[in-house]
Write a protein that holds these residues in place. Structure first.
Motif, mmCIF file in Angstrom:
data_model
loop_
_atom_site.group_PDB
_atom_site.id
_atom_site.type_symbol
_atom_site.label_atom_id
_atom_site.label_comp_id
_atom_site.label_asym_id
_atom_site.label_seq_id
_atom_site.Cartn_x
_atom_site.Cartn_y
_atom_site.Cartn_z
ATOM 1 N N LEU A 117 -6.214 48.346 -34.391
ATOM 2 C CA LEU A 117 -7.207 47.489 -35.019
ATOM 3 C C LEU A 117 -7.785 46.477 -34.028
ATOM 4 O O LEU A 117 -7.087 45.994 -33.131
ATOM 5 N N PRO A 118 -9.072 46.126 -34.194
ATOM 6 C CA PRO A 118 -9.740 45.218 -33.250
ATOM 7 C C PRO A 118 -9.351 43.768 -33.463
ATOM 8 O O PRO A 118 -8.718 43.415 -34.467
ATOM 9 N N LEU A 119 -9.750 42.925 -32.535
ATOM 10 C CA LEU A 119 -9.447 41.507 -32.622
ATOM 11 C C LEU A 119 -10.596 40.706 -32.032
ATOM 12 O O LEU A 119 -11.376 41.217 -31.222
ATOM 13 N N PRO A 120 -10.737 39.449 -32.438
ATOM 14 C CA PRO A 120 -11.809 38.618 -31.893
ATOM 15 C C PRO A 120 -11.496 38.203 -30.461
ATOM 16 O O PRO A 120 -10.339 37.999 -30.092
ATOM 17 N N TYR A 152 -15.543 49.330 -34.533
ATOM 18 C CA TYR A 152 -16.365 49.678 -35.687
ATOM 19 C C TYR A 152 -16.984 48.427 -36.313
ATOM 20 O O TYR A 152 -17.761 48.536 -37.256
ATOM 21 N N LEU A 153 -16.630 47.278 -35.783
ATOM 22 C CA LEU A 153 -17.202 46.009 -36.216
ATOM 23 C C LEU A 153 -17.043 45.009 -35.086
ATOM 24 O O LEU A 153 -16.265 45.209 -34.162
ATOM 25 N N ALA A 154 -17.829 43.935 -35.171
ATOM 26 C CA ALA A 154 -17.734 42.843 -34.200
ATOM 27 C C ALA A 154 -17.431 41.552 -34.951
ATOM 28 O O ALA A 154 -17.792 41.401 -36.119
ATOM 29 N N PHE A 155 -16.759 40.622 -34.277
ATOM 30 C CA PHE A 155 -16.367 39.357 -34.895
ATOM 31 C C PHE A 155 -17.362 38.258 -34.520
ATOM 32 O O PHE A 155 -17.667 38.063 -33.337
ATOM 33 N N ASP A 156 -17.824 37.516 -35.532
ATOM 34 C CA ASP A 156 -18.756 36.414 -35.276
ATOM 35 C C ASP A 156 -18.138 35.345 -34.383
ATOM 36 O O ASP A 156 -18.844 34.675 -33.622
ATOM 37 N N GLU A 157 -16.802 35.181 -34.475
ATOM 38 C CA GLU A 157 -16.164 34.101 -33.723
ATOM 39 C C GLU A 157 -15.907 34.450 -32.254
ATOM 40 O O GLU A 157 -15.448 33.592 -31.476
ATOM 41 N N SER A 158 -16.173 35.690 -31.839
ATOM 42 C CA SER A 158 -15.952 36.059 -30.441
ATOM 43 C C SER A 158 -16.836 35.231 -29.518
ATOM 44 O O SER A 158 -18.031 35.074 -29.761
ATOM 45 N N THR A 159 -16.223 34.720 -28.451
ATOM 46 C CA THR A 159 -16.955 33.920 -27.465
ATOM 47 C C THR A 159 -16.962 34.580 -26.088
ATOM 48 O O THR A 159 -17.521 34.022 -25.137
ATOM 49 N N TRP A 160 -16.329 35.725 -25.968
ATOM 50 C CA TRP A 160 -16.300 36.488 -24.724
ATOM 51 C C TRP A 160 -16.887 37.870 -24.995
ATOM 52 O O TRP A 160 -16.687 38.436 -26.061
ATOM 53 N N SER A 161 -17.576 38.440 -24.011
ATOM 54 C CA SER A 161 -17.897 39.863 -24.074
ATOM 55 C C SER A 161 -16.615 40.641 -23.793
ATOM 56 O O SER A 161 -15.674 40.122 -23.179
ATOM 57 N N GLU A 162 -16.581 41.882 -24.227
ATOM 58 C CA GLU A 162 -15.362 42.676 -24.005
ATOM 59 C C GLU A 162 -15.070 42.893 -22.519
ATOM 60 O O GLU A 162 -13.910 42.726 -22.094
ATOM 61 N N ASN A 190 -21.744 52.465 -32.520
ATOM 62 C CA ASN A 190 -21.451 51.776 -33.780
ATOM 63 C C ASN A 190 -22.012 50.362 -33.817
ATOM 64 O O ASN A 190 -22.419 49.878 -34.881
ATOM 65 N N LEU A 191 -22.024 49.688 -32.667
ATOM 66 C CA LEU A 191 -22.436 48.286 -32.627
ATOM 67 C C LEU A 191 -23.819 48.095 -32.001
ATOM 68 O O LEU A 191 -24.243 46.965 -31.786
ATOM 69 N N SER A 192 -24.489 49.205 -31.710
ATOM 70 C CA SER A 192 -25.890 49.180 -31.256
ATOM 71 C C SER A 192 -26.098 48.416 -29.949
ATOM 72 O O SER A 192 -26.876 47.462 -29.875
ATOM 73 N N TYR A 193 -25.373 48.813 -28.918
ATOM 74 C CA TYR A 193 -25.674 48.297 -27.585
ATOM 75 C C TYR A 193 -25.674 49.453 -26.589
ATOM 76 O O TYR A 193 -25.291 50.578 -26.914
ATOM 77 N N ASP A 194 -26.126 49.178 -25.383
ATOM 78 C CA ASP A 194 -26.285 50.204 -24.355
ATOM 79 C C ASP A 194 -24.954 50.440 -23.647
ATOM 80 O O ASP A 194 -24.426 49.531 -23.004
#
Length: 285
Positions: A117-120, A152-162, A190-194
């Motif tokens: 599972l993903p995390l922020p 499959y989703l992104a967190f609004d609270e993320s402050t870093w790029s992966e 899924n998250l619409s980026y290049d």
């Protein structure tokens, strides 16, 4: 930070295959272009039996990469001490070339969830993961590699790029990185980026292993494409193209073919490995 001077040897810059017992005889008889194998740690934490005996024989013939799927490095709770102990025992007797785990979590209040599972990506999460990576590396006495997730989703609270988040973990802990190119393609769709922009920003100098695998195609409730990282199909052409882009920037790296569900006969898996070898040849010629 882990002392990188004590890191294990690197894998050969050749195609590898995720080992499945039904391919044991084929690998012993003629592995073809496959130069190393990867096994899931949790399948070999027991004390004996045929799986352990076969793995011991394979380790005499191939460099082995051990890939953990159940440590839950991203969990809010402490790492499971029993799991760590059994993992340390496996690494001790097998002495694999490399060990890797996922940037993900899969445990909650003592329960194990059958998913990664993903995390922020926040300062708090970063500190926790670095503590867990330090604990793991000190327990097994060697460097580990951390794999980028499929999202499959992104967190609004993320402050870093992966890519930056993974780079900072590596800088703070001395761990290496495992780049799953299919995961990049799945997440980007899924998250619409290049996906190429992601690769351009990734700390490729820290990558010790590349993964390739198949995915399933679906759509979300709004009819948009939704890709599922299933490891149960052939690698699609856009992922091969993304691999070519990656290798052009990184130079040759060990490439693993993952196929964990609906596992095919050995000739089909070997054909995927042969295609990876061709990709490596293009950047070494």
């Amino acid at each position: 930070m882990f002392d990188a001077e004590n890191a294990p040897n690197t894998l050969p810059t050749l195609p590898g295959a995720g080992y499945k017992p039904q391919h044991y005889s084929d690998l012993i008889a003629d592995p073809g272009c496959v130069g190393w194998l990867e096994v899931h740690a949790e399948n070999y934490m027991g004390d004996g039996g045929r799986p352990i005996a076969q793995l011991r024989q394979l380790a005499e013939k191939f460099p082995i990469s051990v890939h953990g799927v159940g440590l839950s490095i991203g969990a809010e709770t402490a790492l499971d001490k029993d799991h760590l102990s059994r993992l340390s025992n496996l690494v001790s007797w097998l002495n694999p070339t490399v060990f890797s785990e996922h940037l993900a979590w899969s445990t909650h209040e003592g329960a194990f969830l059958n998913d990664l599972l993903p995390l922020p990506y926040t300062a708090e999460t970063l500190a926790r993961i670095c503590d867990h990576v330090d604990q793991l590396q000190n327990t097994i006495g060697r460097q580990m590699m951390l794999e980028n997730p499929s999202s499959y989703l992104a967190f609004d609270e993320s402050t870093w790029s992966e890519p930056d988040f993974l780079r900072e973990i590596s800088n703070r802990t001395g761990c290496g990185l495992l780049l799953d190119v299919n995961n990049v393609f799945v997440s980007a769709t899924n998250l619409s980026y290049d996906p190429r922009t992601y690769i351009d920003e990734y700390p490729l100098d820290k990558v010790g292993e590349i993964h390739l695998g198949g995915h399933d195609e679906d759509e979300d409730d709004h009819g948009r494409p939704l890709l599922i990282d299933s490891h149960g199909a052939a690698i699609v052409d856009p992922v091969w193209a993304l691999l070519d882009h990656t290798l052009t920037l990184s130079g040759p790296r060990p490439i693993l073919i993952e196929w964990d569900t609906d596992v095919p006969e050995w000739p089909l898996l070997h054909a995927e490995a042969s295609r990876a070898k061709t990709a490596l040849t293009r950047v070494t010629a």
